[in-house]
Motif scaffolding. Structure first.
Motif, PDB file in Angstrom:
ATOM      1  N   ALA A 388      85.664  74.307  48.535  1.00 24.96           N
ATOM      2  CA  ALA A 388      84.499  73.858  49.312  1.00 24.96           C
ATOM      3  C   ALA A 388      84.903  72.917  50.431  1.00 24.96           C
ATOM      4  CB  ALA A 388      83.485  73.204  48.393  1.00 24.96           C
ATOM      5  N   GLY A 389      86.041  73.172  51.072  1.00 23.70           N
ATOM      6  CA  GLY A 389      86.461  72.344  52.192  1.00 23.70           C
ATOM      7  C   GLY A 389      87.243  71.129  51.758  1.00 23.70           C
ATOM      8  N   LYS A 390      87.268  70.119  52.630  1.00 24.17           N
ATOM      9  CA  LYS A 390      88.068  68.930  52.383  1.00 24.17           C
ATOM     10  C   LYS A 390      87.337  67.663  52.795  1.00 24.17           C
ATOM     11  CE  LYS A 390      92.675  70.975  52.800  1.00 24.17           C
ATOM     12  NZ  LYS A 390      93.994  70.868  53.471  1.00 24.17           N
ATOM     13  N   LEU A 391      87.726  66.579  52.154  1.00 25.43           N
ATOM     14  CA  LEU A 391      87.317  65.255  52.596  1.00 25.43           C
ATOM     15  C   LEU A 391      88.095  64.877  53.855  1.00 25.43           C
ATOM     16  CD1 LEU A 391      87.386  63.470  49.126  1.00 25.43           C
ATOM     17  CD2 LEU A 391      85.327  63.899  50.489  1.00 25.43           C
ATOM     18  N   ALA A 439      77.436  73.104  54.256  1.00 26.38           N
ATOM     19  CA  ALA A 439      78.408  73.544  55.258  1.00 26.38           C
ATOM     20  C   ALA A 439      79.848  73.289  54.838  1.00 26.38           C
ATOM     21  CB  ALA A 439      78.128  72.824  56.574  1.00 26.38           C
ATOM     22  N   SER A 440      80.063  72.593  53.720  1.00 21.48           N
ATOM     23  CA  SER A 440      81.410  72.214  53.266  1.00 21.48           C
ATOM     24  C   SER A 440      82.156  71.442  54.348  1.00 21.48           C
ATOM     25  CB  SER A 440      82.215  73.446  52.843  1.00 21.48           C
ATOM     26  OG  SER A 440      81.631  74.068  51.727  1.00 21.48           O
ATOM     27  N   VAL A 441      81.443  70.521  54.975  1.00 25.78           N
ATOM     28  CA  VAL A 441      82.006  69.722  56.067  1.00 25.78           C
ATOM     29  C   VAL A 441      81.703  68.254  55.799  1.00 25.78           C
ATOM     30  CG1 VAL A 441      81.833  69.187  58.529  1.00 25.78           C
ATOM     31  CG2 VAL A 441      81.833  71.563  57.776  1.00 25.78           C
ATOM     32  N   SER A 442      82.654  67.388  56.151  1.00 24.13           N
ATOM     33  CA  SER A 442      82.470  65.956  55.980  1.00 24.13           C
ATOM     34  C   SER A 442      82.617  65.259  57.321  1.00 24.13           C
ATOM     35  CB  SER A 442      83.500  65.394  54.994  1.00 24.13           C
ATOM     36  OG  SER A 442      83.111  64.128  54.506  1.00 24.13           O
TER      37      SER A 442
END
Length: 495
Positions: A388-391, A439-442
């Motif tokens: 699910a993306g990244k920090l 959106a799996s965005v930080s």
């Protein structure tokens, strides 16, 4: 000098096993500072042995709420000193900066630039970017210094902050009052001074506090807090002493106590069920593997998802309250401990950060915990974890809080890693971010007022987030092998 070490004994020593590691470089890594070469001609030419100077700013960039403060430092390599003058490119519109680098943000959001110039040669300077936002953390009234405490939202909107002060007499607990943004001691102290315990609110509004220990021993004892009388009383004892366990209120009103560590540091697979009706604990079988520093999340279907462990496993499992059995489910993409697990409105579980033991790049030293930036989501319908993306920043022992808009606020924690000589280091951080599960965005959020890890974050009924206690410090094996660490006597509100 960053300060003297605060010695931690007994169960607190268990914490140090898991966080001996972290930043890059003996004086902080390149991710934390901005450097620039001179704006004028190079300082060295053929035959000139004088090294080219660089100016570094730490932190290299910052996101703050309007009116927030941050201490900056500037380093001049030409003289090997923190000796710079400060200015703001946009002038007074960007806020203020003192001669010693204390920056105060303006009352208007915007993007600004902080400049550090060498006091010895004005041709040398560096710039740090400043992002000022309207929503962020604000300091509130002081509280007792606490780490290894719990913070439980009561039905009336107050927050019970319990334990984490093992030397307190009488044992300490306090209540956060949202209307005044202040803390008040409970009318009666806890029965036992304890830290590293777990807590759960019960269906009748009381709070169950279980396990943990003081500076000498771990406990089998448990106690109940009554919010009406603001007093504590003993209840049945655990079958197994434990710290760093999880406590989960089940749909049937019982509380699942799972895993943790015993007094010898052994990670436990056992679990117990607390029955508020009888005030007793009964053994509830063993998990598939031993777990500590794991997460336990009540799913929408009534089952409990247990994921990760300090024993470095990627396995996850489900506890079914109906059958009383544990069963395996899909494994984490990355094995991790000290992560967070947040139940999302769609019933899925967002897992963020944590640590995984790794070898340093290029070898040269033993494996050690390294902070993770990976995010993954557990889908109960499939029984599978998906990437699910990244920090923005790798971190562990942080907090993750679901906001009313569906975004997850991620705050503080440790950053564990290796320095340039492959020596493990760690540091507590102020950085916060907003993770969008859809959106799996930080994106960066306003930073905490104080760097902290192992703190507690509590979503209040008014939509604000209360941050309490924790620890701050660092360890640099190359220079300061003894951890420099202290419990924090402050709290903040995200609003």
């Amino acid at each position: 000098m960053r300060g003297e070490a605060v010695n931690i004994h007994g169960p607190q020593e268990l914490l140090l096993i898991f966080f001996l590691i972290a930043l890059t470089g003996c004086g902080g890594g390149s991710t934390l500072s901005s450097s620039a070469t001179p704006s004028g001609p190079p300082s060295n030419s053929p035959g000139d042995s004088t090294p080219a100077a660089t100016i570094s700013i730490s932190p290299a960039s910052e996101t703050l709420r309007t009116g927030g403060e941050r201490q900056f430092s500037g380093w001049d390599s030409s003289v090997g000193q923190h000796d710079v003058t400060w200015s703001l490119q946009e002038g007074a519109a960007a806020g203020t900066i003192t001669a010693d680098g204390l920056y105060t943000a303006p009352n208007t959001p915007g993007n600004f630039h902080l400049i550090a110039t060498s006091s010895h040669n004005t041709n040398f300077s560096a710039t740090a970017s400043l992002t000022i936002v309207s929503i962020g953390f604000v300091p509130i009234s002081a509280m007792a210094a606490r780490s290894g405490h719990t913070a439980t939202l009561l039905f009336d909107g107050r927050v019970l902050v319990a334990g984490g002060t093992t030397d307190a007499a009488p044992p300490s607990a306090e209540l956060f009052i949202p209307e005044s943004s202040s803390f008040a001691p409970t009318r009666v102290g806890m029965v036992y001074a304890r830290s590293g315990h777990c807590a759960s609110i019960l269906p009748d509004g009381r709070v169950l506090i279980v396990g943990g220990g003081d500076s000498a021993n771990l406990f089998k004892t448990a106690e109940l807090f009554d919010p009406v009388t603001e007093s504590f009383s003993t209840t049945g004892n655990l079958h197994q002493e434990r710290t760093r366990a999880s406590a989960t209120l089940l749909p049937n009103g019982k509380v699942l106590i799972a895993g943790g560590q015993d007094g010898g540091g052994t990670v436990l697979s056992s679990s117990e069920l607390y029955d508020p009706g009888t005030g007793t604990f009964t053994l509830a079988g063993n998990m598939q593997i031993p777990r500590a520093k794991h997460t336990a999340t009540l799913l929408s279907n009534g089952k409990v998802l247990l994921a990760g462990s300090s024993s470095e496993t990627g396995s996850a499992e489900l506890f079914d309250p109906t059958s009383g059995l544990f069963s395996t489910t899909g494994s984490l993409i990355q094995s991790r401990a000290g992560h967070t697990a947040t139940l999302l409105p769609n019933g899925k579980v967002l897992v963020l950060g944590g640590t995984q033991t790794m070898m340093p790049g290029g070898g040269g030293a033993a494996a050690a915990p390294v902070s993770l930036d990976g995010a993954e989501v557990y889908d109960p319908a499939e029984g599978v974890f998906h990437s699910a993306g990244k920090l923005l920043i790798a971190r562990d022992s942080h907090t993750a809080t679901l906001l009313t808009n569906g975004i997850v606020l991620v705050a503080g924690g440790y950053i564990h890693g290796f320095d340039g000589d492959a020596q493990p280091e760690w540091d507590t951080i102020v950085a916060a971010e907003l993770f969008d599960p859809t959106a799996s965005v930080s994106i960066a959020a306003a930073s905490l007022e104080t760097d902290r890890a192992e703190h507690q974050a509590t979503m209040l009924n008014n939509g604000q987030v209360l941050i309490t206690g924790g620890v701050k410090g660092f360890q640099e094996l190359c220079c300061r092998p003894k951890p420099q660490i202290a419990s924090i006597a402050s709290a903040e509100l995200y609003k």
